[in-house]
Write an enzyme that holds these catalytic residues in place. Structure first.
Site, PDB file in Angstrom:
ATOM      1  N   ARG A 232       0.841  -1.193   0.000  1.00 54.88           N
ATOM      2  CA  ARG A 232       0.000   0.000   0.000  1.00 54.88           C
ATOM      3  C   ARG A 232       0.884   1.254   0.000  1.00 54.88           C
ATOM      4  O   ARG A 232       1.917   1.293   0.662  1.00 54.88           O
ATOM      5  CB  ARG A 232      -0.897   0.037   1.239  1.00 54.88           C
ATOM      6  CG  ARG A 232      -2.114  -0.847   1.125  1.00 54.88           C
ATOM      7  CD  ARG A 232      -3.140  -0.292   0.122  1.00 54.88           C
ATOM      8  NE  ARG A 232      -4.312  -1.134   0.011  1.00 54.88           N
ATOM      9  CZ  ARG A 232      -4.487  -2.116  -0.887  1.00 54.88           C
ATOM     10  NH1 ARG A 232      -3.564  -2.390  -1.794  1.00 54.88           N
ATOM     11  NH2 ARG A 232      -5.600  -2.816  -0.903  1.00 54.88           N
ATOM     12  N   HIS A 280      -1.050   0.974  -9.843  1.00 58.14           N
ATOM     13  CA  HIS A 280      -1.786   0.041  -8.977  1.00 58.14           C
ATOM     14  C   HIS A 280      -2.428  -1.088  -9.812  1.00 58.14           C
ATOM     15  O   HIS A 280      -3.625  -1.333  -9.750  1.00 58.14           O
ATOM     16  CB  HIS A 280      -2.861   0.764  -8.152  1.00 58.14           C
ATOM     17  CG  HIS A 280      -3.259  -0.010  -6.926  1.00 58.14           C
ATOM     18  ND1 HIS A 280      -3.509   0.577  -5.705  1.00 58.14           N
ATOM     19  CD2 HIS A 280      -3.454  -1.341  -6.725  1.00 58.14           C
ATOM     20  CE1 HIS A 280      -3.851  -0.349  -4.817  1.00 58.14           C
ATOM     21  NE2 HIS A 280      -3.821  -1.524  -5.414  1.00 58.14           N
TER      22      HIS A 280
HETATM   23  P1  NDP Z   1      -1.763 -11.439   4.058  1.00 61.24           P
HETATM   24  O1  NDP Z   1      -2.695 -10.958   5.114  1.00 61.24           O
HETATM   25  O2  NDP Z   1      -1.874 -12.839   3.595  1.00 61.24           O
HETATM   26  O3  NDP Z   1      -0.256 -11.219   4.549  1.00 61.24           O
HETATM   27  C1  NDP Z   1       0.179 -10.074   5.204  1.00 61.24           C
HETATM   28  C2  NDP Z   1       1.594 -10.307   5.711  1.00 61.24           C
HETATM   29  O4  NDP Z   1       2.072  -9.098   6.296  1.00 61.24           O
HETATM   30  C3  NDP Z   1       1.662 -11.387   6.808  1.00 61.24           C
HETATM   31  O5  NDP Z   1       2.833 -12.158   6.650  1.00 61.24           O
HETATM   32  C4  NDP Z   1       1.755 -10.560   8.081  1.00 61.24           C
HETATM   33  O6  NDP Z   1       2.417 -11.183   9.160  1.00 61.24           O
HETATM   34  C5  NDP Z   1       2.559  -9.375   7.589  1.00 61.24           C
HETATM   35  N1  NDP Z   1       2.374  -8.223   8.471  1.00 61.24           N
HETATM   36  C6  NDP Z   1       1.253  -7.512   8.688  1.00 61.24           C
HETATM   37  N2  NDP Z   1       1.480  -6.522   9.584  1.00 61.24           N
HETATM   38  C7  NDP Z   1       2.770  -6.628   9.930  1.00 61.24           C
HETATM   39  C8  NDP Z   1       3.596  -5.911  10.813  1.00 61.24           C
HETATM   40  N3  NDP Z   1       3.145  -4.868  11.527  1.00 61.24           N
HETATM   41  N4  NDP Z   1       4.881  -6.284  10.924  1.00 61.24           N
HETATM   42  C9  NDP Z   1       5.354  -7.344  10.226  1.00 61.24           C
HETATM   43  N5  NDP Z   1       4.625  -8.074   9.364  1.00 61.24           N
HETATM   44  C10 NDP Z   1       3.342  -7.718   9.223  1.00 61.24           C
HETATM   45  O7  NDP Z   1      -1.908 -10.429   2.857  1.00 61.24           O
HETATM   46  P2  NDP Z   1      -1.650 -10.707   1.297  1.00 61.24           P
HETATM   47  O8  NDP Z   1      -0.330 -11.326   1.145  1.00 61.24           O
HETATM   48  O9  NDP Z   1      -2.817 -11.382   0.703  1.00 61.24           O
HETATM   49  O10 NDP Z   1      -1.650  -9.203   0.740  1.00 61.24           O
HETATM   50  C11 NDP Z   1      -0.744  -8.238   1.223  1.00 61.24           C
HETATM   51  C12 NDP Z   1      -1.158  -6.857   0.761  1.00 61.24           C
HETATM   52  O11 NDP Z   1      -0.876  -6.680  -0.612  1.00 61.24           O
HETATM   53  C13 NDP Z   1      -2.650  -6.524   0.859  1.00 61.24           C
HETATM   54  O12 NDP Z   1      -3.006  -6.209   2.182  1.00 61.24           O
HETATM   55  C14 NDP Z   1      -2.771  -5.341  -0.079  1.00 61.24           C
HETATM   56  O13 NDP Z   1      -2.527  -4.156   0.640  1.00 61.24           O
HETATM   57  C15 NDP Z   1      -1.649  -5.563  -1.083  1.00 61.24           C
HETATM   58  N6  NDP Z   1      -2.161  -5.877  -2.421  1.00 61.24           N
HETATM   59  C16 NDP Z   1      -1.799  -5.050  -3.461  1.00 61.24           C
HETATM   60  C17 NDP Z   1      -2.213  -5.321  -4.735  1.00 61.24           C
HETATM   61  C18 NDP Z   1      -1.750  -4.492  -5.877  1.00 61.24           C
HETATM   62  O14 NDP Z   1      -2.210  -4.685  -7.010  1.00 61.24           O
HETATM   63  N7  NDP Z   1      -0.793  -3.586  -5.669  1.00 61.24           N
HETATM   64  C19 NDP Z   1      -3.085  -6.458  -5.036  1.00 61.24           C
HETATM   65  C20 NDP Z   1      -3.391  -7.267  -3.896  1.00 61.24           C
HETATM   66  C21 NDP Z   1      -2.938  -6.971  -2.630  1.00 61.24           C
HETATM   67  P3  NDP Z   1       1.818 -12.497   9.834  1.00 61.24           P
HETATM   68  O15 NDP Z   1       1.995 -13.576   8.805  1.00 61.24           O
HETATM   69  O16 NDP Z   1       2.671 -12.712  11.033  1.00 61.24           O
HETATM   70  O17 NDP Z   1       0.383 -12.220  10.141  1.00 61.24           O
HETATM   71  C1  OXD Z   2      -5.971  -5.384  -3.442  1.00 59.80           C
HETATM   72  C2  OXD Z   2      -5.549  -4.397  -4.418  1.00 59.80           C
HETATM   73  O1  OXD Z   2      -5.862  -5.139  -2.258  1.00 59.80           O
HETATM   74  O2  OXD Z   2      -5.931  -4.503  -5.595  1.00 59.80           O
HETATM   75  O3  OXD Z   2      -6.417  -6.472  -3.865  1.00 59.80           O
HETATM   76  O4  OXD Z   2      -4.792  -3.493  -4.080  1.00 59.80           O
END
Ligand code: NDP
Ligand code: OXD
Length: 317
Positions: A232, A280
């Site tokens: 993000r 994005h």
């Molecule tokens: P998940 O919820 O599966 O994974 C999130 C990861 O981040 C987990 O490993 C989590 O740790 C870690 N995390 C969260 N908070 C912290 C913190 N404070 N410190 C350390 N680690 C942290 O999410 P996804 O992998 O499915 O997606 C990740 C993000 O990608 C989405 O939230 C979205 O914002 C972004 N996204 C962007 C897209 C784009 O087109 N640019 C498309 C899709 C998603 P833990 O495993 O310990 O919980």
């Molecule tokens: C998502 C994105 O969160 O598109 O899936 O950013």
């Protein structure tokens, strides 16, 4: 009539409801904009799919049972402070995961293979080669080892990169050196290419800033550290990224997300040569896959099974 689904069609790609009708036969599918005709009666809506619902909208639906996010990230949904205390399901799907890994691998290769330099040389009709390290010489550090980060890690390994990962809780992934929340500095010190795949939460807001970049290695086989972010935009401080690119602390960046989207015309990032920018689109939700996912979860819910991919509203992802 079976229970109904409200679909947010603010995005063109979701303008065609046939896929939802096909995935959820016999249900009333209500277009977000139809609500204007019935502003004081939002009864009978059992499920709602949205990206950034209007503040308070979901709270005014008396029959709502489950909320669905159009994307994997739910920060937009959680911005609504009056969001009802109901299950919130985010989008998880193989197409979304694969698309993200493609984008991450592409960006790592662009920087490994000095693509910006060769693109400039092509414009100048210049035939000149440069020393080329192997993928195996570079350590890629992924911040966020969830669904997307762990898939990207596996694919980067297949390309030959050394891969490290950091997450709140420690993970165990084949061939990946995993660090937990308390080991951020150690993790950063061995990240030649830093990849952001974190959700936006209070803890991750502004995390990619000058003090974090200062902890990356000073030298890397490709002439300096690279920062890649597809999580993000509000996790990054763009003024610090720009300074770091200008003073050489960062050798290059690839950004798919921005503090403000669309990226304002006046942002200096547009014109920085070793900044690769995409609007994005690293992994856009596929509408058919989304309809199938929502239908599958509704079926589970109505069969009394546990919903999958539930958001923990306390951690914010
Ligand atoms: P998940 O919820 O599966 O994974 C999130 C990861 O981040 C987990 O490993 C989590 O740790 C870690 N995390 C969260 N908070 C912290 C913190 N404070 N410190 C350390 N680690 C942290 O999410 P996804 O992998 O499915 O997606 C990740 C993000 O990608 C989405 O939230 C979205 O914002 C972004 N996204 C962007 C897209 C784009 O087109 N640019 C498309 C899709 C998603 P833990 O495993 O310990 O919980
Ligand atoms: C998502 C994105 O969160 O598109 O899936 O950013």
């Amino acid at each position: 009539m079976k229970s109904s689904l409200l679909v947010d069609v603010k995005f063109d790609i979701f303008g065609n409801f046939d896929r939802f009708r096909k995935a959820l036969p016999g249900r009333q599918i209500i277009n977000w904009s139809d609500l204007e005709a019935r502003p004081n009666d939002l009864s009978g809506i059992h499920y709602a799919l949205g990206w950034k619902p209007d503040e308070g909208l979901f709270a005014t639906m008396p029959d709502l049972k489950v909320m669905f996010s159009v994307g994997a990230g739910v920060d937009h949904m959680l911005e609504d402070k009056s969001l009802p205390d109901l299950p919130l399901v985010r989008f998880v799907d193989q197409s979304l995961t694969s698309r993200m890994s493609e984008w991450i691998c592409l960006q790592c290769l662009i920087h490994l293979r000095q693509h910006s330099l060769y693109t400039r040389q092509q414009k100048d009709k210049l035939w000149r080669d440069h020393p080329q390290p192997d993928a195996g010489d570079l350590r890629v550090g992924i911040m966020g080892l969830g669904i997307l980060g762990s898939d990207a890690a596996a694919k980067l390994k297949m390309l030959g990169f050394q891969v490290n990962g950091w997450s709140r809780t420690r993970k165990t992934l084949p061939g990946v050196n995993c660090f937990d929340e308390s080991e951020l500095d150690e993790f950063l010190a061995c990240s030649d290419i830093l990849v952001g795949l974190l959700p936006l939460t209070p803890q991750t807001t502004g995390i990619f800033n000058a003090s974090l970049f200062a902890k990356l290695p000073d030298t890397t086989p490709i002439g300096g550290p690279i920062f890649i972010n597809a999580g993000r935009g509000k996790s990054q401080v763009e003024a610090d990224i720009i300074s770091a690119l200008q003073d050489g602390r960062l050798k290059g960046v690839s950004l798919d997300v921005f503090e403000d989207e669309p990226l304002p015309q006046e942002s200096p990032l547009w014109l920085i040569e070793n900044a690769v920018l995409t609007p994005h689109v690293a992994s856009v939700s596929d509408a058919d896959a989304l309809a199938t996912h929502v239908a599958g979860q509704i079926e589970r819910f109505e069969a009394g099974l546990a919903l999958e991919y539930l958001v923990d509203k306390k951690t914010g992802y």
